[in-house]
Design an enzyme around this catalytic site. Sequence first.
Site, PDB file in Angstrom:
ATOM      1  CB  SER A 114      32.569  20.961  34.515  1.00  0.00           C
ATOM      2  OG  SER A 114      31.983  22.155  34.045  1.00  0.00           O
ATOM      3  CG  HIS A 150      48.005  39.905  23.227  1.00  0.00           C
ATOM      4  ND1 HIS A 150      47.582  40.336  21.993  1.00  0.00           N
ATOM      5  CD2 HIS A 150      47.571  40.804  24.134  1.00  0.00           C
ATOM      6  CE1 HIS A 150      46.900  41.466  22.136  1.00  0.00           C
ATOM      7  NE2 HIS A 150      46.873  41.771  23.421  1.00  0.00           N
ATOM      8  NE  ARG A 174      47.919  41.419  28.422  1.00  0.00           N
ATOM      9  CZ  ARG A 174      47.065  42.386  28.737  1.00  0.00           C
ATOM     10  NH1 ARG A 174      46.004  42.145  29.445  1.00  0.00           N
ATOM     11  NH2 ARG A 174      47.283  43.608  28.323  1.00  0.00           N
ATOM     12  CD  GLU A 231      32.244  26.822  24.189  1.00  0.00           C
ATOM     13  OE1 GLU A 231      33.474  26.829  24.179  1.00  0.00           O
ATOM     14  OE2 GLU A 231      31.547  27.567  23.457  1.00  0.00           O
ATOM     15  CG  MET A 232      31.489  30.854  28.774  1.00  0.00           C
ATOM     16  SD  MET A 232      31.768  31.707  30.325  1.00  0.00           S
ATOM     17  CE  MET A 232      31.304  33.367  29.860  1.00  0.00           C
ATOM     18  CD  GLU A 233      36.045  29.818  26.721  1.00  0.00           C
ATOM     19  OE1 GLU A 233      35.395  28.755  26.674  1.00  0.00           O
ATOM     20  OE2 GLU A 233      36.159  30.491  27.752  1.00  0.00           O
ATOM     21  NE  ARG A 250      36.399  21.376  37.826  1.00  0.00           N
ATOM     22  CZ  ARG A 250      35.612  21.891  38.747  1.00  0.00           C
ATOM     23  NH1 ARG A 250      34.312  21.753  38.673  1.00  0.00           N
ATOM     24  NH2 ARG A 250      36.108  22.544  39.753  1.00  0.00           N
ATOM     25  N   GLY A 279      37.976  22.006  26.782  1.00  0.00           N
ATOM     26  CA  GLY A 279      37.391  22.805  27.856  1.00  0.00           C
ATOM     27  C   GLY A 279      36.297  22.080  28.600  1.00  0.00           C
ATOM     28  NE  ARG A 305      36.326  26.014  24.370  1.00  0.00           N
ATOM     29  CZ  ARG A 305      36.450  26.034  25.694  1.00  0.00           C
ATOM     30  NH1 ARG A 305      37.631  26.192  26.253  1.00  0.00           N
ATOM     31  NH2 ARG A 305      35.392  25.867  26.473  1.00  0.00           N
TER      32      ARG A 305
END
Length: 234
Positions: A204, A5, A44, A180-182, A218, A90, A88
């Site tokens: 956000s 990747h 990607r 959040e998602m990570e 934002r 975010g 991170r």
Amino acid sequence: MATPHIEASKEEIAPVVIMPGDPLRAKVIAETYLTDYKLVNQVRGMYAYTGYYKGKRVTVMGSGMGMPSIGIYSYELYKFYDVEKIIRVGSCGAYTKDLNLYDLILVNGCYSESNYAYAEGGCEEHMMYASDSMNLVIKQTAEMLNYPITIANVHSSDCFYHEKFDYNQLYHQYGCLAVEMESFALFYNANILKKRAACILTVSDNLVTQVETTSEERQNSFLRMIELALESIL
Ligand code: HPA
């Protein structure tokens, strides 16, 4: 050396990586803050740039959305590119009306019902934690910059959309102030590979009051968060 990747050579990735979810934000960060930067990954469309911030070498790379995505990139960076630290950067949705839009959050721990850790290594823990030493530096840097920051636990969720969802339990039982998602997968990978990770978020949207940021607003709070991350690596 490349991975499935990431096409960069090992020398093209710095030991410290700043990771926004959106690869186009990695491009904005490089163009706004870095000198002498180079695009080192396009596989990607997950752009990575390596350059210098006030003389310090740093890579900025997108993580994509969700734990499987950040799981792949952070694992490859730590394991095959000898990355030592990932921050991170975010956004998050607040689970309490006490948080305002654009507030900065420094993640202490995250709760997740995700089975990322179980799938990777049979780990049944549902709480993962950021690096204490990185958090201390980020907290001190925020004080120096005069940026108010809330240190909090968050919820790392696999779902952005819910038909039926009660976040009160996550708020009361695990102290999750936002979602959040990570970060769960990032912290887990740092843990198993003996590396370090931290996560700074801006609010956000607020799931209690239902207010949302505009994209222009934002952008401004995003820049404060990036400055905090970059100043913290110096
Ligand atoms: N849910 C999950 N992730 C998020 C949200 C949200 O409401 N807002 C920003 N990131």
